[in-house]
Design an enzyme around this catalytic site. Sequence first.
Site: not given
Length: 305
Positions: A133, A165
Site C-alpha cells: 500500500h 512491507n
Amino acid sequence: MHRLITFVAGTVLGGGVIYAVNRTANQQQQHPVAAAVPQSPQLARRDIDNTANEFLKYGYPGPVSDFMLRSRYAASYNRALRNPSWVAEHLTRDNLKGSADRANSEFKEDPALPQMFRALLKDYYRSGFDRGHMCPAADAKQTDESMGETFLLTNIAPQVGKGFNRNYWASLETFVRDLTKTYDDVYCISGPLYLPTKEGDKWFVKYQVIGNPPNVAVPTHFFKVILAKNSADKAFSIGAFALPNREIDNATPLTNFSMPLEYVERAAGLTFFDKIDRKAAMVPLCSKIQCTLEHDAWKKRRDQK
C-alpha cells in the site's frame, strides 16, 4: 538524447551532480540525483492546447497521468509502469479514528483505468512480491468503503515482503500516523522510485517486471515525504525519506534514509508542497521530533487491548 544529457550533466551549470546516499546497516550505496534545472518558460506553460498544431492534428499520444480522488487519498497513476506515481494523504487525530476491518476488504483491479493499462491481480500471483500500500489501510478506518479503496491496485506497488512491507515500511507507516499525536495536521505523499546503480564506471537503472506477460514494474526504492504543522505554529516541519525496496534490518536508523526534499523531487520528477515558502516556512522534521521507528508497535497495541 537531449533529455538524457540534461539529467546527467545538466547540473554542471549549478555546481555539479549531487549524490543521494542510502545507507543500510551493512552497506552504503550511492545514487546520482541531479540538482534542479531551471524550467524553460515555454515548457512551464500549461495552458497550451496540445493538439492546436499541425504535428498533433489527429490526436495527442500522452502520456496521460490518471488522477484519482478517493475518500482518504488522492493519487496519480503511471500507465507505463502500472504503479502509482504518488499517493497523497491528510492525517489528523480525528480522521484516523474508525472501526473498519481490513478483513472485509480485498485487492481489486481499478475499473477506472482502460483495461490495457491496468495492473492485474494475476501479475502479483507467485511473483515473490507483496502488494504494498501507498496509502495504508490503517489510515482509512472511517468506513469499510474508504478502507476498501486502499486495496485498489492503483494504490499498490510491488514490495519485498519480509523485512520491508511487513516490517520496516509498516513501521514507517505507524511513525507517520503517530505524528498526529504531536501535530494537528500531517500531510504525507508516498510513491515509487527507480534509481540507478553503478556497475563498473557506468550507471544503470534496472528493475524487475512482474506478470505473464510482464506488466508491472518493481520499484527499486520508495519515498515518503511528510509535511506536519500545528495550528498555532507559523512554520511547517518537513521530512523526506527514500528507502530501498529490499529487506532492511530493524536496527537501521530511520535517519539513514532521510534525504533533502530536492533529492526526492529530482529522482521522482515531482514537486512537493510548492505553495509553501521553503526558506521561510519550513524546518526539518527530524530537528523537531525524534525520527525513530517503534517496530512491531501494532503488536504491542493489540496485546494492550
